[in-house]
Motif scaffolding. Structure first.
Motif, PDB file in Angstrom:
ATOM      1  N   HIS A 197     -31.525  23.493   3.671  1.00  0.00           N
ATOM      2  CA  HIS A 197     -31.336  23.201   1.949  1.00  0.00           C
ATOM      3  C   HIS A 197     -30.407  24.339   1.916  1.00  0.00           C
ATOM      4  O   HIS A 197     -29.363  24.001   1.126  1.00  0.00           O
ATOM      5  CB  HIS A 197     -32.422  23.549   1.390  1.00  0.00           C
ATOM      6  CG  HIS A 197     -32.511  23.486  -0.030  1.00  0.00           C
ATOM      7  ND1 HIS A 197     -32.606  22.499  -0.852  1.00  0.00           N
ATOM      8  CD2 HIS A 197     -32.068  24.492  -0.825  1.00  0.00           C
ATOM      9  CE1 HIS A 197     -32.283  22.603  -2.160  1.00  0.00           C
ATOM     10  NE2 HIS A 197     -32.007  24.041  -2.172  1.00  0.00           N
ATOM     11  N   LYS A 242     -26.725  21.920  -5.531  1.00  0.00           N
ATOM     12  CA  LYS A 242     -28.067  21.949  -5.547  1.00  0.00           C
ATOM     13  C   LYS A 242     -28.819  20.690  -5.581  1.00  0.00           C
ATOM     14  O   LYS A 242     -29.432  20.427  -4.943  1.00  0.00           O
ATOM     15  CB  LYS A 242     -28.534  22.827  -6.888  1.00  0.00           C
ATOM     16  CG  LYS A 242     -29.798  23.128  -6.821  1.00  0.00           C
ATOM     17  CD  LYS A 242     -30.191  24.216  -5.680  1.00  0.00           C
ATOM     18  CE  LYS A 242     -31.708  24.759  -5.539  1.00  0.00           C
ATOM     19  NZ  LYS A 242     -31.861  25.474  -4.448  1.00  0.00           N
ATOM     20  N   GLY A 246     -30.886  19.519  -2.631  1.00  0.00           N
ATOM     21  CA  GLY A 246     -32.228  19.313  -2.832  1.00  0.00           C
ATOM     22  C   GLY A 246     -32.654  17.774  -2.561  1.00  0.00           C
ATOM     23  O   GLY A 246     -33.823  17.748  -2.134  1.00  0.00           O
ATOM     24  N   TYR A 250     -35.549  17.845   0.449  1.00  0.00           N
ATOM     25  CA  TYR A 250     -36.759  18.023  -0.512  1.00  0.00           C
ATOM     26  C   TYR A 250     -38.195  17.672   0.597  1.00  0.00           C
ATOM     27  O   TYR A 250     -39.122  18.430   0.473  1.00  0.00           O
ATOM     28  CB  TYR A 250     -36.640  17.044  -1.597  1.00  0.00           C
ATOM     29  CG  TYR A 250     -37.833  17.394  -2.497  1.00  0.00           C
ATOM     30  CD1 TYR A 250     -37.888  18.370  -3.313  1.00  0.00           C
ATOM     31  CD2 TYR A 250     -39.236  16.586  -2.524  1.00  0.00           C
ATOM     32  CE1 TYR A 250     -39.253  18.799  -4.181  1.00  0.00           C
ATOM     33  CE2 TYR A 250     -40.145  16.628  -3.328  1.00  0.00           C
ATOM     34  CZ  TYR A 250     -40.194  17.904  -4.067  1.00  0.00           C
ATOM     35  OH  TYR A 250     -41.198  18.067  -4.909  1.00  0.00           O
TER      36      TYR A 250
END
Length: 322
Positions: A197, A242, A246, A250
């Protein structure tokens, strides 16, 4: 510039900027983190309505502020230390990568040469930023995982309920007593996978930032001082990076939350493969995205605050008192 400020190394500046960013962003968005964690450990469909339902229940509590900031201590300690150490190790890794590229291209002019910020931006590629962020993330994961175990358990329960930890220190004693040292490293494997991430985020963020700086510097004379990244540009670039990171990574957060919560093996299965198989069997692919909507709402403000503080502290700290 004063003697003290003259001694501030780039790595120290990065560390202080990261510490400031992690502290302020955690204080600002912690209640959303509580809601997101509780959504992630639900088995039924998690919707925006569920998020509002959890928020209403937290506010309806006898002590709403304490409910909204349940587990703040481990979250604050974890985030502040993680961002500080992350930027420190990321800076060191980037410097080594710059030197590596310079050695390969025979650009080094002297044995003691250290790369400047401008040289780093010219030499490093998105893949280099991915590697540097991945290395920093691995170090942070191994050193802070015990904090995240305590944080997840505290955020997923109300104080006073059966089995809930009264404080971070009470939780640490309980984990050590009932699960041993291994209990502090629940979810560490999936967290190491989750380093992707941060790696993806900075592989997007840093090149976009460099492109923007090149655009700003197109009409400036050579040797001009580095332009400050504007606040609007920081919001757009950090938010874009982001969202990309994300969305792509996730599912690991859902796996990690379920691995780290109370009685995880009985409720969700054993190990990464066991939890993933149970989610797929009982909830389908949507189960891997429980709480994604709330997470997007949460991470954007957190990301904006983090990078606004980081970029401003990083820019002004070396110039303060000069």
């Amino acid at each position: 510039m004063t003697e003290n400020h003259a001694r501030l190394s780039p790595a120290l500046v990065e560390t202080i900027a990261g510490l400031s960013a992690g502290t302020i962003s955690t204080l600002a968005v912690h209640p959303l983190d509580v809601i997101k964690t509780r959504l992630q450990i639900q088995r039924e469909a998690a919707t925006l309505g569920n998020g509002f339902g959890i928020l209403r229940s937290l506010i309806a509590n006898e002590r709403p502020i304490q409910s909204l900031y349940r587990g703040l201590t481990p979250n604050l300690v974890g985030n502040a230390s993680s961002w500080a150490l992350f930027f420190y190790f990321k800076s060191l890794a980037e410097k080594q990568l710059v030197l590596f590229h310079e050695r390969r291209s025979n650009v080094l002019t002297s044995p003691g040469h250290l790369p400047t910020a401008q040289e780093s931006r010219n030499v490093l590629s998105p893949a280099d930023y991915f590697i540097a962020s991945g290395i920093a993330g691995t170090v942070i994961t191994l050193s802070t995982n015990p904090i995240w175990v305590l944080k997840t358990r505290m955020l997923s329960s109300d104080k006073g309920t059966e089995g809930a930890y009264e404080s971070m220190w009470h939780g640490a004693k309980q984990v050590l007593k009932t699960e041993g040292v291994r209990g502090f490293y629940r979810g560490a494997g999936v967290s190491l996978l989750g380093n992707s991430h941060g790696a993806v985020q900075f592989a997007v963020y840093e090149p976009l930032k460099n492109l923007w700086r090149k655009y700003l510097a197109r009409d400036q004379p050579l040797g001009q001082k580095e332009e400050k990244l504007g606040n609007t540009a920081t919001l757009v670039i950090s938010g874009s990076a982001k969202i990309v990171a994300g969305t792509v990574t996730y599912p690991y957060q859902v796996l990690r939350s379920r691995l780290q919560t109370y009685h995880s093996e009985e409720r969700f299965g054993r190990g990464i493969r066991g939890v993933a198989a149970k989610i797929w069997r009982e909830e389908g692919w949507k189960g891997f995205y429980r709480g994604l909507g709330t997470n997007v709402v949460r991470v954007l403000p957190a990301t904006w605050v983090t990078f606004l503080v980081y970029e401003n502290v990083r820019y002004y700290l070396p110039r303060w008192g000069s």
